[in-house]
Write a protein that holds these residues in place. Structure first.
Motif, PDB file in Angstrom:
ATOM      1  N   SER A  77      13.675  -7.959 -14.621  1.00 42.55           N
ATOM      2  CA  SER A  77      14.672  -7.010 -14.128  1.00 42.55           C
ATOM      3  C   SER A  77      15.302  -6.247 -15.293  1.00 42.55           C
ATOM      4  O   SER A  77      15.520  -5.035 -15.202  1.00 42.55           O
ATOM      5  CB  SER A  77      15.756  -7.752 -13.337  1.00 42.55           C
ATOM      6  N   GLY A  78      15.553  -6.933 -16.395  1.00 37.87           N
ATOM      7  CA  GLY A  78      16.160  -6.306 -17.567  1.00 37.87           C
ATOM      8  C   GLY A  78      15.275  -5.260 -18.221  1.00 37.87           C
ATOM      9  O   GLY A  78      15.765  -4.410 -18.968  1.00 37.87           O
ATOM     10  N   ARG A  79      13.992  -5.303 -17.945  1.00 39.97           N
ATOM     11  CA  ARG A  79      13.043  -4.317 -18.497  1.00 39.97           C
ATOM     12  C   ARG A  79      12.663  -3.262 -17.465  1.00 39.97           C
ATOM     13  O   ARG A  79      11.713  -2.519 -17.644  1.00 39.97           O
ATOM     14  CB  ARG A  79      11.768  -5.035 -18.980  1.00 39.97           C
ATOM     15  N   GLN A  80      13.445  -3.170 -16.397  1.00 39.65           N
ATOM     16  CA  GLN A  80      13.112  -2.266 -15.295  1.00 39.65           C
ATOM     17  C   GLN A  80      12.973  -0.819 -15.766  1.00 39.65           C
ATOM     18  O   GLN A  80      12.105  -0.091 -15.283  1.00 39.65           O
ATOM     19  CB  GLN A  80      14.171  -2.383 -14.201  1.00 39.65           C
ATOM     20  N   ASP A  81      13.803  -0.372 -16.711  1.00 34.28           N
ATOM     21  CA  ASP A  81      13.697   1.008 -17.217  1.00 34.28           C
ATOM     22  C   ASP A  81      12.354   1.227 -17.896  1.00 34.28           C
ATOM     23  O   ASP A  81      11.736   2.284 -17.742  1.00 34.28           O
ATOM     24  CB  ASP A  81      14.835   1.328 -18.194  1.00 34.28           C
ATOM     25  N   ASP A  82      11.903   0.224 -18.669  1.00 31.22           N
ATOM     26  CA  ASP A  82      10.606   0.340 -19.340  1.00 31.22           C
ATOM     27  C   ASP A  82       9.474   0.412 -18.321  1.00 31.22           C
ATOM     28  O   ASP A  82       8.530   1.187 -18.481  1.00 31.22           O
ATOM     29  CB  ASP A  82      10.376  -0.848 -20.287  1.00 31.22           C
ATOM     30  N   PHE A  83       9.572  -0.409 -17.267  1.00 26.89           N
ATOM     31  CA  PHE A  83       8.551  -0.364 -16.217  1.00 26.89           C
ATOM     32  C   PHE A  83       8.598   0.993 -15.499  1.00 26.89           C
ATOM     33  O   PHE A  83       7.559   1.596 -15.229  1.00 26.89           O
ATOM     34  CB  PHE A  83       8.723  -1.513 -15.222  1.00 26.89           C
ATOM     35  N   ALA A  84       9.809   1.497 -15.226  1.00 26.10           N
ATOM     36  CA  ALA A  84       9.938   2.803 -14.560  1.00 26.10           C
ATOM     37  C   ALA A  84       9.333   3.908 -15.429  1.00 26.10           C
ATOM     38  O   ALA A  84       8.648   4.797 -14.922  1.00 26.10           O
ATOM     39  CB  ALA A  84      11.410   3.090 -14.256  1.00 26.10           C
ATOM     40  N   ASP A  85       9.569   3.832 -16.745  1.00 28.42           N
ATOM     41  CA  ASP A  85       8.987   4.817 -17.669  1.00 28.42           C
ATOM     42  C   ASP A  85       7.462   4.772 -17.620  1.00 28.42           C
ATOM     43  O   ASP A  85       6.797   5.773 -17.877  1.00 28.42           O
ATOM     44  CB  ASP A  85       9.454   4.578 -19.107  1.00 28.42           C
ATOM     45  N   ALA A  86       6.903   3.598 -17.301  1.00 27.11           N
ATOM     46  CA  ALA A  86       5.449   3.428 -17.194  1.00 27.11           C
ATOM     47  C   ALA A  86       4.968   3.668 -15.761  1.00 27.11           C
ATOM     48  O   ALA A  86       3.853   3.298 -15.404  1.00 27.11           O
ATOM     49  CB  ALA A  86       5.055   2.032 -17.669  1.00 27.11           C
ATOM     50  N   SER A 114       0.806  -1.222   0.000  1.00 26.10           N
ATOM     51  CA  SER A 114       0.000   0.000   0.000  1.00 26.10           C
ATOM     52  C   SER A 114       0.842   1.277   0.000  1.00 26.10           C
ATOM     53  O   SER A 114       0.326   2.361  -0.280  1.00 26.10           O
ATOM     54  CB  SER A 114      -0.975   0.009   1.182  1.00 26.10           C
ATOM     55  N   SER A 115       2.144   1.166   0.263  1.00 31.41           N
ATOM     56  CA  SER A 115       2.998   2.366   0.240  1.00 31.41           C
ATOM     57  C   SER A 115       3.132   2.941  -1.170  1.00 31.41           C
ATOM     58  O   SER A 115       3.523   4.099  -1.335  1.00 31.41           O
ATOM     59  CB  SER A 115       4.382   2.053   0.815  1.00 31.41           C
ATOM     60  N   TYR A 116       2.802   2.154  -2.189  1.00 31.90           N
ATOM     61  CA  TYR A 116       2.868   2.627  -3.575  1.00 31.90           C
ATOM     62  C   TYR A 116       1.561   3.295  -4.019  1.00 31.90           C
ATOM     63  O   TYR A 116       1.523   3.916  -5.079  1.00 31.90           O
ATOM     64  CB  TYR A 116       3.185   1.468  -4.525  1.00 31.90           C
ATOM     65  N   ARG A 117       0.500   3.119  -3.232  1.00 38.45           N
ATOM     66  CA  ARG A 117      -0.819   3.626  -3.624  1.00 38.45           C
ATOM     67  C   ARG A 117      -0.772   5.134  -3.864  1.00 38.45           C
ATOM     68  O   ARG A 117      -0.162   5.873  -3.112  1.00 38.45           O
ATOM     69  CB  ARG A 117      -1.858   3.277  -2.562  1.00 38.45           C
ATOM     70  N   GLY A 118      -1.415   5.566  -4.942  1.00 40.62           N
ATOM     71  CA  GLY A 118      -1.446   6.972  -5.294  1.00 40.62           C
ATOM     72  C   GLY A 118      -0.196   7.450  -6.011  1.00 40.62           C
ATOM     73  O   GLY A 118      -0.112   8.603  -6.415  1.00 40.62           O
ATOM     74  N   ASN A 119       0.783   6.552  -6.162  1.00 42.57           N
ATOM     75  CA  ASN A 119       2.074   6.966  -6.698  1.00 42.57           C
ATOM     76  C   ASN A 119       2.540   6.115  -7.879  1.00 42.57           C
ATOM     77  O   ASN A 119       2.976   6.652  -8.892  1.00 42.57           O
ATOM     78  CB  ASN A 119       3.100   6.909  -5.556  1.00 42.57           C
ATOM     79  N   LYS A 120       2.457   4.792  -7.748  1.00 38.96           N
ATOM     80  CA  LYS A 120       2.966   3.892  -8.787  1.00 38.96           C
ATOM     81  C   LYS A 120       2.041   2.707  -8.991  1.00 38.96           C
ATOM     82  O   LYS A 120       1.364   2.263  -8.074  1.00 38.96           O
ATOM     83  CB  LYS A 120       4.351   3.353  -8.402  1.00 38.96           C
ATOM     84  N   ASN A 121       2.060   2.173 -10.214  1.00 39.29           N
ATOM     85  CA  ASN A 121       1.475   0.858 -10.476  1.00 39.29           C
ATOM     86  C   ASN A 121       2.458  -0.167  -9.927  1.00 39.29           C
ATOM     87  O   ASN A 121       3.662   0.101  -9.827  1.00 39.29           O
ATOM     88  CB  ASN A 121       1.325   0.616 -11.985  1.00 39.29           C
ATOM     89  N   VAL A 122       1.960  -1.355  -9.605  1.00 34.75           N
ATOM     90  CA  VAL A 122       2.817  -2.420  -9.090  1.00 34.75           C
ATOM     91  C   VAL A 122       2.539  -3.704  -9.874  1.00 34.75           C
ATOM     92  O   VAL A 122       1.378  -4.056 -10.096  1.00 34.75           O
ATOM     93  CB  VAL A 122       2.562  -2.674  -7.585  1.00 34.75           C
ATOM     94  N   VAL A 123       3.613  -4.371 -10.289  1.00 33.43           N
ATOM     95  CA  VAL A 123       3.498  -5.702 -10.877  1.00 33.43           C
ATOM     96  C   VAL A 123       4.060  -6.686  -9.858  1.00 33.43           C
ATOM     97  O   VAL A 123       5.234  -6.599  -9.482  1.00 33.43           O
ATOM     98  CB  VAL A 123       4.258  -5.819 -12.209  1.00 33.43           C
ATOM     99  N   LEU A 124       3.198  -7.592  -9.396  1.00 34.81           N
ATOM    100  CA  LEU A 124       3.647  -8.667  -8.503  1.00 34.81           C
ATOM    101  C   LEU A 124       3.929  -9.893  -9.362  1.00 34.81           C
ATOM    102  O   LEU A 124       3.060 -10.337 -10.106  1.00 34.81           O
ATOM    103  CB  LEU A 124       2.563  -9.013  -7.480  1.00 34.81           C
ATOM    104  N   LYS A 178      -0.261  -4.050 -21.011  1.00 33.79           N
ATOM    105  CA  LYS A 178      -1.429  -3.907 -20.115  1.00 33.79           C
ATOM    106  C   LYS A 178      -1.311  -2.604 -19.307  1.00 33.79           C
ATOM    107  O   LYS A 178      -2.314  -1.918 -19.098  1.00 33.79           O
ATOM    108  CB  LYS A 178      -1.523  -5.089 -19.149  1.00 33.79           C
ATOM    109  N   ILE A 179      -0.093  -2.264 -18.871  1.00 32.45           N
ATOM    110  CA  ILE A 179       0.117  -1.036 -18.102  1.00 32.45           C
ATOM    111  C   ILE A 179      -0.193   0.180 -18.975  1.00 32.45           C
ATOM    112  O   ILE A 179      -0.895   1.099 -18.556  1.00 32.45           O
ATOM    113  CB  ILE A 179       1.566  -0.964 -17.564  1.00 32.45           C
ATOM    114  N   ARG A 180       0.327   0.158 -20.182  1.00 33.71           N
ATOM    115  CA  ARG A 180       0.121   1.298 -21.083  1.00 33.71           C
ATOM    116  C   ARG A 180      -1.354   1.485 -21.430  1.00 33.71           C
ATOM    117  O   ARG A 180      -1.785   2.590 -21.750  1.00 33.71           O
ATOM    118  CB  ARG A 180       0.946   1.102 -22.367  1.00 33.71           C
TER     119      ARG A 180
END
Length: 151
Positions: free
Chosen positions: A53-62, A24-34, A147-149
């Motif tokens: 992990s190798g796509r972390q920059d792409d996830f951060a951009d999203a 819940s610390s991410y709520r209002g701030n980031k999407n989370v992929v578990l 799905k995020i986009r």
């Protein structure tokens, strides 16, 4: 059991980064992929988590954080992350309590199944995929990014 459209069950777990992570610390701030996966150092998991992990920059951009979860200890996670260059936090769900909340605990085997949950910034599960068997790995990071986009 489907969680799509429901509030994501909250949790706090120790991680490979040495800190406790609360969903819940991410709520209002980031999407989370578990990313639930059966075991550190196993063949399929040793492909899956480095790919995420190798796509972390792409996830951060999203505006998304990726968290790996299984029943191994934070110490095992740290060793595996170091050996395989995994930079996403790996969370220790040692009693499978969180896996049970998400419906992916394989209690008879003492592991979690392989599954991906996408939780939006409001804390709602927007996508879930649970593999038919723990040895399957069919949902790749690119599909999750799509799905995020689309959120």
């Amino acid at each position: 059991m489907t969680l799509t459209g429901q509030p994501a069950p909250d949790f706090t777990l120790p991680s490979s980064t040495g800190e406790n992570i609360t969903l819940s610390s991410y709520r209002g701030n980031k999407n989370v992929v578990l990313v639930f996966y059966p075991l550190d150092f196993s063949p399929v998991c040793s492909m899956q988590l480095p790919e995420y992990s190798g796509r972390q920059d792409d996830f951060a951009d999203a505006n998304t954080v990726v968290l790996g979860i299984n029943r191994d200890s934070a110490y095992t996670h740290k060793a595996w992350a170091a050996e395989y260059g995994i930079e996403v936090p790996l969370l220790a769900d040692m009693n499978l309590e969180v896996a049970r909340q998400y419906g992916v605990s394989l209690d008879g085997k003492g592991i979690s199944g392989r599954a991906v949950f996408l939780i939006d910034k409001e804390g709602v599960v927007r996508y879930e995929h649970v593999e038919a068997t723990p040895g399957e790995y069919t949902v790749k990071p690119e599909e999750v990014l799509e799905k995020i986009r689309a959120l």
